[in-house]
Design a protein around this motif. Sequence first.
Motif, PDB file in Angstrom:
ATOM      1  N   PRO A  36       0.740  -1.178   0.093  1.00  0.00           N
ATOM      2  CA  PRO A  36       0.110  -0.087  -0.019  1.00  0.00           C
ATOM      3  C   PRO A  36       0.853   1.174  -0.041  1.00  0.00           C
ATOM      4  O   PRO A  36       2.084   1.290   0.565  1.00  0.00           O
ATOM      5  CB  PRO A  36      -0.722  -0.205   1.330  1.00  0.00           C
ATOM      6  CG  PRO A  36       0.122  -1.039   2.206  1.00  0.00           C
ATOM      7  CD  PRO A  36       0.950  -1.736   1.369  1.00  0.00           C
ATOM      8  N   THR A  37       0.545   2.300  -0.679  1.00  0.00           N
ATOM      9  CA  THR A  37       0.980   3.670  -0.609  1.00  0.00           C
ATOM     10  C   THR A  37       0.578   4.339   0.424  1.00  0.00           C
ATOM     11  O   THR A  37      -0.700   4.551   0.601  1.00  0.00           O
ATOM     12  CB  THR A  37       0.848   4.234  -1.944  1.00  0.00           C
ATOM     13  OG1 THR A  37       1.387   3.453  -3.108  1.00  0.00           O
ATOM     14  CG2 THR A  37       1.680   5.591  -1.847  1.00  0.00           C
ATOM     15  N   THR A  38       1.282   4.714   1.574  1.00  0.00           N
ATOM     16  CA  THR A  38       0.848   5.502   2.702  1.00  0.00           C
ATOM     17  C   THR A  38       1.299   6.932   2.348  1.00  0.00           C
ATOM     18  O   THR A  38       2.231   7.207   1.766  1.00  0.00           O
ATOM     19  CB  THR A  38       1.595   4.773   3.964  1.00  0.00           C
ATOM     20  OG1 THR A  38       3.043   4.981   3.845  1.00  0.00           O
ATOM     21  CG2 THR A  38       1.389   3.410   4.114  1.00  0.00           C
ATOM     22  N   PHE A  39       0.184   7.616   3.122  1.00  0.00           N
ATOM     23  CA  PHE A  39       0.325   9.202   2.935  1.00  0.00           C
ATOM     24  C   PHE A  39       0.133   9.680   4.343  1.00  0.00           C
ATOM     25  O   PHE A  39      -0.304   9.005   5.388  1.00  0.00           O
ATOM     26  CB  PHE A  39      -0.826   9.707   2.170  1.00  0.00           C
ATOM     27  CG  PHE A  39      -0.780   9.053   0.873  1.00  0.00           C
ATOM     28  CD1 PHE A  39      -0.144   9.976  -0.297  1.00  0.00           C
ATOM     29  CD2 PHE A  39      -1.306   7.916   0.217  1.00  0.00           C
ATOM     30  CE1 PHE A  39       0.054   9.484  -1.352  1.00  0.00           C
ATOM     31  CE2 PHE A  39      -1.459   7.526  -1.095  1.00  0.00           C
ATOM     32  CZ  PHE A  39      -0.655   8.226  -1.622  1.00  0.00           C
ATOM     33  N   THR A  40       0.571  10.954   4.423  1.00  0.00           N
ATOM     34  CA  THR A  40       0.304  11.670   5.907  1.00  0.00           C
ATOM     35  C   THR A  40      -0.976  12.456   5.968  1.00  0.00           C
ATOM     36  O   THR A  40      -1.905  12.071   4.803  1.00  0.00           O
ATOM     37  CB  THR A  40       1.471  12.913   6.026  1.00  0.00           C
ATOM     38  OG1 THR A  40       1.298  13.701   5.179  1.00  0.00           O
ATOM     39  CG2 THR A  40       2.972  12.440   6.212  1.00  0.00           C
ATOM     40  N   ASP A  41      -1.397  12.826   6.825  1.00  0.00           N
ATOM     41  CA  ASP A  41      -2.527  13.532   6.852  1.00  0.00           C
ATOM     42  C   ASP A  41      -2.796  14.846   5.893  1.00  0.00           C
ATOM     43  O   ASP A  41      -3.755  15.083   5.398  1.00  0.00           O
ATOM     44  CB  ASP A  41      -3.175  14.295   8.142  1.00  0.00           C
ATOM     45  CG  ASP A  41      -3.398  13.029   9.299  1.00  0.00           C
ATOM     46  OD1 ASP A  41      -3.670  12.052   8.815  1.00  0.00           O
ATOM     47  OD2 ASP A  41      -3.134  13.181  10.520  1.00  0.00           O
ATOM     48  N   LEU A  76      -2.433   9.313  -8.879  1.00  0.00           N
ATOM     49  CA  LEU A  76      -2.627  10.729  -8.351  1.00  0.00           C
ATOM     50  C   LEU A  76      -1.002  11.158  -8.145  1.00  0.00           C
ATOM     51  O   LEU A  76      -1.019  12.294  -7.617  1.00  0.00           O
ATOM     52  CB  LEU A  76      -3.269  10.503  -7.339  1.00  0.00           C
ATOM     53  CG  LEU A  76      -4.684  10.058  -7.421  1.00  0.00           C
ATOM     54  CD1 LEU A  76      -5.625  10.002  -6.132  1.00  0.00           C
ATOM     55  CD2 LEU A  76      -5.579  11.087  -8.324  1.00  0.00           C
ATOM     56  N   LEU A  77      -0.040  10.239  -8.253  1.00  0.00           N
ATOM     57  CA  LEU A  77       1.305  10.689  -7.638  1.00  0.00           C
ATOM     58  C   LEU A  77       1.746  11.346  -8.924  1.00  0.00           C
ATOM     59  O   LEU A  77       1.645  10.965  -9.995  1.00  0.00           O
ATOM     60  CB  LEU A  77       2.206   9.420  -7.474  1.00  0.00           C
ATOM     61  CG  LEU A  77       1.660   8.706  -6.279  1.00  0.00           C
ATOM     62  CD1 LEU A  77       2.271   7.436  -5.954  1.00  0.00           C
ATOM     63  CD2 LEU A  77       1.544   9.474  -5.001  1.00  0.00           C
ATOM     64  N   SER A  78       2.877  12.065  -8.670  1.00  0.00           N
ATOM     65  CA  SER A  78       3.754  13.085  -9.764  1.00  0.00           C
ATOM     66  C   SER A  78       4.826  11.987 -10.089  1.00  0.00           C
ATOM     67  O   SER A  78       5.138  10.795  -9.326  1.00  0.00           O
ATOM     68  CB  SER A  78       4.299  14.215  -9.000  1.00  0.00           C
ATOM     69  OG  SER A  78       5.345  13.770  -7.937  1.00  0.00           O
ATOM     70  N   ASP A  79       5.386  12.160 -11.104  1.00  0.00           N
ATOM     71  CA  ASP A  79       6.369  11.204 -11.490  1.00  0.00           C
ATOM     72  C   ASP A  79       7.667  11.275 -10.440  1.00  0.00           C
ATOM     73  O   ASP A  79       8.287  10.302 -10.127  1.00  0.00           O
ATOM     74  CB  ASP A  79       6.921  11.669 -13.056  1.00  0.00           C
ATOM     75  CG  ASP A  79       6.199  11.713 -13.961  1.00  0.00           C
ATOM     76  OD1 ASP A  79       5.557  10.823 -14.045  1.00  0.00           O
ATOM     77  OD2 ASP A  79       6.348  12.347 -14.856  1.00  0.00           O
ATOM     78  N   GLU A  81       7.096  11.682  -7.010  1.00  0.00           N
ATOM     79  CA  GLU A  81       6.772  10.823  -6.061  1.00  0.00           C
ATOM     80  C   GLU A  81       6.756   9.278  -6.474  1.00  0.00           C
ATOM     81  O   GLU A  81       7.382   8.514  -5.763  1.00  0.00           O
ATOM     82  CB  GLU A  81       5.264  11.252  -5.817  1.00  0.00           C
ATOM     83  CG  GLU A  81       5.136  12.423  -5.145  1.00  0.00           C
ATOM     84  CD  GLU A  81       3.780  12.914  -4.957  1.00  0.00           C
ATOM     85  OE1 GLU A  81       3.523  13.411  -3.773  1.00  0.00           O
ATOM     86  OE2 GLU A  81       2.984  12.548  -5.615  1.00  0.00           O
ATOM     87  N   ARG A  82       6.304   8.983  -7.902  1.00  0.00           N
ATOM     88  CA  ARG A  82       6.667   7.449  -8.079  1.00  0.00           C
ATOM     89  C   ARG A  82       8.039   6.949  -8.048  1.00  0.00           C
ATOM     90  O   ARG A  82       8.362   5.622  -7.686  1.00  0.00           O
ATOM     91  CB  ARG A  82       6.068   7.325  -9.491  1.00  0.00           C
ATOM     92  CG  ARG A  82       4.735   7.237  -9.481  1.00  0.00           C
ATOM     93  CD  ARG A  82       3.777   6.792 -10.740  1.00  0.00           C
ATOM     94  NE  ARG A  82       3.919   7.854 -11.933  1.00  0.00           N
ATOM     95  CZ  ARG A  82       3.103   8.701 -11.909  1.00  0.00           C
ATOM     96  NH1 ARG A  82       1.928   8.709 -11.280  1.00  0.00           N
ATOM     97  NH2 ARG A  82       3.186   9.630 -13.369  1.00  0.00           N
TER      98      ARG A  82
END
Length: 85
Positions: A36-41, A76-79, A81-82
């Motif tokens: 899973p890709t995890t994100f902050t709030d 939804l991720l930028s290049d 971030e990927r």
Amino acid sequence: LQTFNPVVTVPTLLIKSDPHDATKDPRYKGVFPVVPTTFTDSGALDLHSQKRCVDFIVDAGSNGLCILANFSEQFLLSDDEREVL
């Protein structure tokens, strides 16, 4: 704090070395869970949490990992971030 549930049923991945016989000498076999890709709030990548997920999956005995599989967050991720993931 969100709970991470890593139990996912994943079929065995068979990459054919002989295009006419899927059962002959598969290149990969075993369990390859989707990480899973995890994100902050705030919506930023949570790399500390991401590393914990990867460590957990590896320690659980997975044969490999699928990063940025066909799940919606990859779109939804930028290049950049990927590339980080």
